[in-house]
Design an enzyme around this catalytic site. Structure first.
Site, short mmCIF file in Angstrom:
data_model
loop_
_atom_site.label_atom_id
_atom_site.label_comp_id
_atom_site.label_asym_id
_atom_site.label_seq_id
_atom_site.Cartn_x
_atom_site.Cartn_y
_atom_site.Cartn_z
N ASP A 11 24.25 17.98 54.92
CA ASP A 11 23.11 17.44 54.18
C ASP A 11 23.53 16.08 53.65
OD1 ASP A 11 20.73 17.22 52.65
OD2 ASP A 11 21.71 18.10 50.92
N CYS A 74 18.90 19.39 56.00
CA CYS A 74 18.28 18.29 55.25
C CYS A 74 17.00 17.91 55.98
CB CYS A 74 19.25 17.11 55.22
SG CYS A 74 18.57 15.59 54.54
N HIS A 187 16.31 20.45 48.09
CA HIS A 187 16.47 20.64 46.64
C HIS A 187 15.39 21.53 46.04
CE1 HIS A 187 19.22 17.29 46.92
NE2 HIS A 187 19.44 17.29 45.62
N1 DGL Z 1 18.38 16.79 51.34
C1 DGL Z 1 17.27 15.87 51.29
C2 DGL Z 1 16.09 16.49 52.04
O1 DGL Z 1 16.04 17.69 52.28
C3 DGL Z 1 16.87 15.57 49.86
C4 DGL Z 1 17.87 14.73 49.13
C5 DGL Z 1 17.92 13.29 49.60
O2 DGL Z 1 16.90 12.58 49.48
O3 DGL Z 1 18.98 12.90 50.10
O4 DGL Z 1 15.19 15.77 52.39
#
Ligand code: DGL
Length: 272
Positions: A11, A74, A187
């Site tokens: 991620d 992610c 998140h």
């Molecule tokens: N992990 C990112 C997502 O799922 C959220 C955090 C970020 O913006 O880096 O989009």
């Protein structure tokens, strides 16, 4: 044995730990390697082309760890590279969008599905496309929630300010009468309580983390890569930024998280 090799999960930062948690629940025997690109997080506000470049750097790093499968934990990374990644690596690749879309299409009764995510994810239109291609008779309503990530990173899943923000972000979706909401950011599962509360429990909340874990299990079965043992697998956590900061925030996502290795990016060519 090939089944003994670890699963690589990664991620931009700590959010992917929600996926680790869900994968651990279904697959406690599997060895896992996690990488969080914390030195360059958040990805959400970045241009998609930059996220694409960063994502392939991270995936090259994970593929070099003798992994048997890559899990893009992610939404921003999945939006930017999933299709291309499937042809670039000779490994099964799991992203977070398709599993969530399938669950949402199954869950909705009125065909009105909301998606909340960061700017990058919404801007690629990948959720709209995946929902459109799902075969279900659905209408999609998207909403960027830029400040949610900051609140979660700061350990805030309860403040009045967060509730006000959630009401403001969700109001347009509630007005559209969505009955199902995809949490399109790793998140957001930490905000399920707030989201459940501001929607009066009337909207089905779809967390990609749990759906991804089911897909990981299924893909391991289909490829013959499932590790069949009663022993508990090993866990290794690496980050490109501050290891202690990650451990401290990350233990909210993954209780018991202790050892985190620092693995900064180097500018020397060929070293990463
Ligand atoms: N992990 C990112 C997502 O799922 C959220 C955090 C970020 O913006 O880096 O989009």
């Amino acid at each position: 044995m090939v089944t003994d090799r670890p699963i690589g999960i990664f991620d931009s930062g700590v959010g992917g730990l929600t996926v680790v948690r869900a994968v651990q629940e279904l697959l406690p025997q599997e060895h896992l390697i996690y990488f969080g690109d914390t030195a360059r997080a958040p990805y959400g506000p970045r241009p998609v082309e930059e996220i694409r470049r960063f994502s392939f750097e991270v995936m090259d790093l994970m593929a070099a760890q003798d992994t048997k499968m890559l899990v893009i934990a992610c939404n921003a990374m999945t939006s930017a590279v999933y299709e291309e990644a499937k042809t670039r690596y000779d490994l099964p690749i799991i992203g977070v969008i398709n599993p969530a879309v399938r669950a949402a299409v199954r869950a909705t009764h009125n065909g009105r599905i909301g998606v909340i995510a960061t700017k990058a994810t919404i801007s690629t239109g990948q959720y709209d496309r995946a929902l459109g291609a799902s075969g279900g008779d659905v209408e999609v309503f998207t909403q960027v929630c830029p400040a949610f990530v900051d609140h979660v990173e700061a350990g805030d899943t309860f403040s009045e300010e967060l509730f006000a923000l959630a009401e403001q972000y969700l109001e347009p979706l509630i007005e559209k009468n969505v009955d199902t909401l995809i949490l399109g950011c790793t998140h957001y599962p930490l905000l399920k309580g707030v989201l459940h509360s501001v929607t009066n429990g009337e909207v089905e909340l779809i967390s990609s983390a749990e759906e991804v874990a089911k897909d990981v299990y299924q893909a391991l079965v289909e490829t013959g890569l499932l590790l069949r043992t009663r022993a508990i697998g090993t866990r290794r956590f690496m980050v490109s930024g501050d290891a202690e900061g990650f451990r401290s925030v990350g233990s909210r996502f993954l209780p018991g998280l202790d050892l985190v290795e620092s693995r900064p990016w180097t500018t020397e060519p060929g070293v990463n």
